[in-house]
Design a protein around this motif. Structure first.
Motif, PDB file in Angstrom:
ATOM      1  N   LEU A  95       0.811  -1.223   0.000  1.00 41.28           N
ATOM      2  CA  LEU A  95       0.000   0.000   0.000  1.00 41.28           C
ATOM      3  C   LEU A  95       0.842   1.269   0.000  1.00 41.28           C
ATOM      4  CD1 LEU A  95      -2.771  -0.901   2.595  1.00 41.28           C
ATOM      5  CD2 LEU A  95      -2.886  -1.033   0.104  1.00 41.28           C
ATOM      6  N   ASP A  96       1.980   1.232   0.700  1.00 45.59           N
ATOM      7  CA  ASP A  96       2.792   2.438   0.830  1.00 45.59           C
ATOM      8  C   ASP A  96       4.214   2.026   1.168  1.00 45.59           C
ATOM      9  OD1 ASP A  96       3.491   5.104   0.914  1.00 45.59           O
ATOM     10  OD2 ASP A  96       2.522   5.524   2.830  1.00 45.59           O
ATOM     11  N   LEU A  97       5.145   2.915   0.914  1.00 46.22           N
ATOM     12  CA  LEU A  97       6.548   2.656   1.209  1.00 46.22           C
ATOM     13  C   LEU A  97       7.180   3.936   1.743  1.00 46.22           C
ATOM     14  CD1 LEU A  97       8.574   0.305   0.964  1.00 46.22           C
ATOM     15  CD2 LEU A  97       9.226   1.252  -1.243  1.00 46.22           C
ATOM     16  N   PRO A  98       6.750   4.363   2.946  1.00 40.65           N
ATOM     17  CA  PRO A  98       7.298   5.612   3.467  1.00 40.65           C
ATOM     18  C   PRO A  98       8.790   5.505   3.784  1.00 40.65           C
ATOM     19  CG  PRO A  98       5.910   4.549   5.100  1.00 40.65           C
ATOM     20  CD  PRO A  98       5.784   3.755   3.847  1.00 40.65           C
ATOM     21  N   TYR A  99       9.237   4.328   4.173  1.00 43.21           N
ATOM     22  CA  TYR A  99      10.651   4.040   4.432  1.00 43.21           C
ATOM     23  C   TYR A  99      10.947   2.673   3.826  1.00 43.21           C
ATOM     24  CZ  TYR A  99       9.704   7.569   7.940  1.00 43.21           C
ATOM     25  OH  TYR A  99       9.294   8.703   8.567  1.00 43.21           O
ATOM     26  N   ALA A 100      12.158   2.480   3.311  1.00 44.04           N
ATOM     27  CA  ALA A 100      12.500   1.222   2.649  1.00 44.04           C
ATOM     28  C   ALA A 100      12.345   0.024   3.572  1.00 44.04           C
ATOM     29  CB  ALA A 100      13.924   1.289   2.121  1.00 44.04           C
ATOM     30  N   ALA A 152      -6.696  -7.345   9.912  1.00 42.57           N
ATOM     31  CA  ALA A 152      -7.552  -6.712  10.917  1.00 42.57           C
ATOM     32  C   ALA A 152      -7.653  -5.197  10.725  1.00 42.57           C
ATOM     33  CB  ALA A 152      -7.026  -7.024  12.313  1.00 42.57           C
ATOM     34  N   ASN A 153      -6.656  -4.580  10.112  1.00 40.19           N
ATOM     35  CA  ASN A 153      -6.640  -3.133   9.932  1.00 40.19           C
ATOM     36  C   ASN A 153      -6.893  -2.814   8.454  1.00 40.19           C
ATOM     37  OD1 ASN A 153      -6.086  -0.409   9.781  1.00 40.19           O
ATOM     38  ND2 ASN A 153      -4.241  -0.515  11.020  1.00 40.19           N
ATOM     39  N   SER A 154      -8.006  -2.195   8.139  1.00 42.10           N
ATOM     40  CA  SER A 154      -8.376  -1.933   6.740  1.00 42.10           C
ATOM     41  C   SER A 154      -7.442  -0.946   6.040  1.00 42.10           C
ATOM     42  CB  SER A 154      -9.814  -1.421   6.668  1.00 42.10           C
ATOM     43  OG  SER A 154      -9.928  -0.200   7.372  1.00 42.10           O
ATOM     44  N   SER A 155      -6.712  -0.126   6.804  1.00 44.89           N
ATOM     45  CA  SER A 155      -5.784   0.823   6.182  1.00 44.89           C
ATOM     46  C   SER A 155      -4.384   0.241   6.054  1.00 44.89           C
ATOM     47  CB  SER A 155      -5.752   2.126   6.975  1.00 44.89           C
ATOM     48  OG  SER A 155      -5.292   1.882   8.283  1.00 44.89           O
ATOM     49  N   GLY A 156      -4.230  -1.028   6.366  1.00 47.78           N
ATOM     50  CA  GLY A 156      -2.951  -1.702   6.220  1.00 47.78           C
ATOM     51  C   GLY A 156      -2.176  -1.761   7.516  1.00 47.78           C
ATOM     52  N   ILE A 157      -1.062  -2.461   7.455  1.00 51.70           N
ATOM     53  CA  ILE A 157      -0.238  -2.670   8.633  1.00 51.70           C
ATOM     54  C   ILE A 157       1.228  -2.561   8.219  1.00 51.70           C
ATOM     55  CG2 ILE A 157      -0.272  -5.178   8.313  1.00 51.70           C
ATOM     56  CD1 ILE A 157      -0.368  -5.440  11.356  1.00 51.70           C
ATOM     57  N   VAL A 158       2.051  -2.006   9.102  1.00 50.14           N
ATOM     58  CA  VAL A 158       3.473  -1.857   8.798  1.00 50.14           C
ATOM     59  C   VAL A 158       4.134  -3.222   8.925  1.00 50.14           C
ATOM     60  CG1 VAL A 158       5.636  -0.784   9.515  1.00 50.14           C
ATOM     61  CG2 VAL A 158       3.524   0.544   9.532  1.00 50.14           C
ATOM     62  N   ALA A 200      10.127  -0.256   6.109  1.00 52.22           N
ATOM     63  CA  ALA A 200       8.831  -0.292   6.791  1.00 52.22           C
ATOM     64  C   ALA A 200       7.678  -0.135   5.808  1.00 52.22           C
ATOM     65  CB  ALA A 200       8.771   0.801   7.856  1.00 52.22           C
ATOM     66  N   PRO A 201       7.483  -1.110   4.907  1.00 51.09           N
ATOM     67  CA  PRO A 201       6.380  -1.000   3.955  1.00 51.09           C
ATOM     68  C   PRO A 201       5.035  -1.216   4.648  1.00 51.09           C
ATOM     69  CG  PRO A 201       7.446  -3.126   3.745  1.00 51.09           C
ATOM     70  CD  PRO A 201       8.266  -2.334   4.720  1.00 51.09           C
ATOM     71  N   THR A 202       3.998  -0.576   4.123  1.00 55.45           N
ATOM     72  CA  THR A 202       2.639  -0.800   4.622  1.00 55.45           C
ATOM     73  C   THR A 202       1.953  -1.767   3.665  1.00 55.45           C
ATOM     74  OG1 THR A 202       2.566   1.440   5.513  1.00 55.45           O
ATOM     75  CG2 THR A 202       0.468   0.316   5.257  1.00 55.45           C
ATOM     76  N   VAL A 203       1.389  -2.834   4.227  1.00 60.82           N
ATOM     77  CA  VAL A 203       0.767  -3.874   3.408  1.00 60.82           C
ATOM     78  C   VAL A 203      -0.630  -4.196   3.926  1.00 60.82           C
ATOM     79  CG1 VAL A 203       2.981  -4.924   2.810  1.00 60.82           C
ATOM     80  CG2 VAL A 203       1.735  -5.758   4.806  1.00 60.82           C
ATOM     81  N   THR A 204      -1.397  -4.852   3.087  1.00 62.27           N
ATOM     82  CA  THR A 204      -2.672  -5.402   3.505  1.00 62.27           C
ATOM     83  C   THR A 204      -2.771  -6.795   2.891  1.00 62.27           C
ATOM     84  OG1 THR A 204      -5.046  -5.021   3.711  1.00 62.27           O
ATOM     85  CG2 THR A 204      -4.045  -4.477   1.582  1.00 62.27           C
ATOM     86  N   TYR A 205      -3.632  -7.616   3.455  1.00 61.65           N
ATOM     87  CA  TYR A 205      -3.807  -8.981   2.968  1.00 61.65           C
ATOM     88  C   TYR A 205      -5.210  -9.435   3.326  1.00 61.65           C
ATOM     89  CZ  TYR A 205      -2.729  -9.910   7.876  1.00 61.65           C
ATOM     90  OH  TYR A 205      -2.732  -9.899   9.250  1.00 61.65           O
ATOM     91  N   PRO A 206      -5.719 -10.477   2.679  1.00 59.29           N
ATOM     92  CA  PRO A 206      -7.074 -10.951   2.986  1.00 59.29           C
ATOM     93  C   PRO A 206      -7.180 -11.318   4.466  1.00 59.29           C
ATOM     94  CG  PRO A 206      -6.249 -11.999   0.991  1.00 59.29           C
ATOM     95  CD  PRO A 206      -5.104 -11.241   1.590  1.00 59.29           C
ATOM     96  N   GLY A 207      -8.164 -10.754   5.132  1.00 59.98           N
ATOM     97  CA  GLY A 207      -8.356 -11.015   6.557  1.00 59.98           C
ATOM     98  C   GLY A 207      -7.578 -10.091   7.459  1.00 59.98           C
TER      99      GLY A 207
END
Length: 148
Positions: A22-27, A38-44, A29-36
């Protein structure tokens, strides 16, 4: 006396899961999401793969530290995953430098003045009044230089 029930925890995940970057604010610490997730805005997540801002929107392979769904680990970028990742723009800032990146062009604008940087390497400076000052050498170099 009331006994407090523990909060339900998400089940362990002991397999590879396909998620989305979802995002890569720092090399590291990417922000990702996956099926299931718990956090709809993604997780670091932690990261073992080399990722760039151009990978945002692409699919990634995830494992989970200790099987804990709250601790994803990016183990790789799926090759051939969505052929056209989402366009990106990123900003990086530290004490020494501010870096803006975009896929096609960057425009800085204030009133009637603007500076445009294009993917092709053009730098376009426009304004009602342009001033160039230097206490040292003021050099103009190019394949050809046109004045008026």
């Amino acid at each position: 006396m009331t006994v407090q029930q523990p909060l339900p925890t998400q089940a362990r995940i002991d397999t590879v899961v396909i998620g989305t970057l979802l995002d890569l604010p720092y090399a590291n610490a990417p922000t990702v999401t996956y099926p299931g997730c718990a956090n709809s805005s993604g997780i670091v997540a932690r990261n073992t793969a080399l990722l760039s801002p151009g990978d945002i929107g692409c699919q990634v392979a995830l494992m989970f530290e200790g099987g804990d769904p709250a601790r994803p680990l990016v183990i790789g970028l799926l090759l051939g995953a969505p052929a056209s990742p989402a366009p990106f723009a990123s900003v990086r800032l530290d004490e020494q430098r501010l870096e803006l990146s975009a896929e096609r062009e960057i425009v800085l604008r204030c009133g009637k003045a603007s500076i445009t940087l294009t993917r092709a390497g053009k730098v376009i400076i426009q304004g009602v009044y342009l001033s160039s000052r230097s206490s040292g050498v003021n050099r103009i170099k190019g394949g050809s230089v046109q004045i008026n």
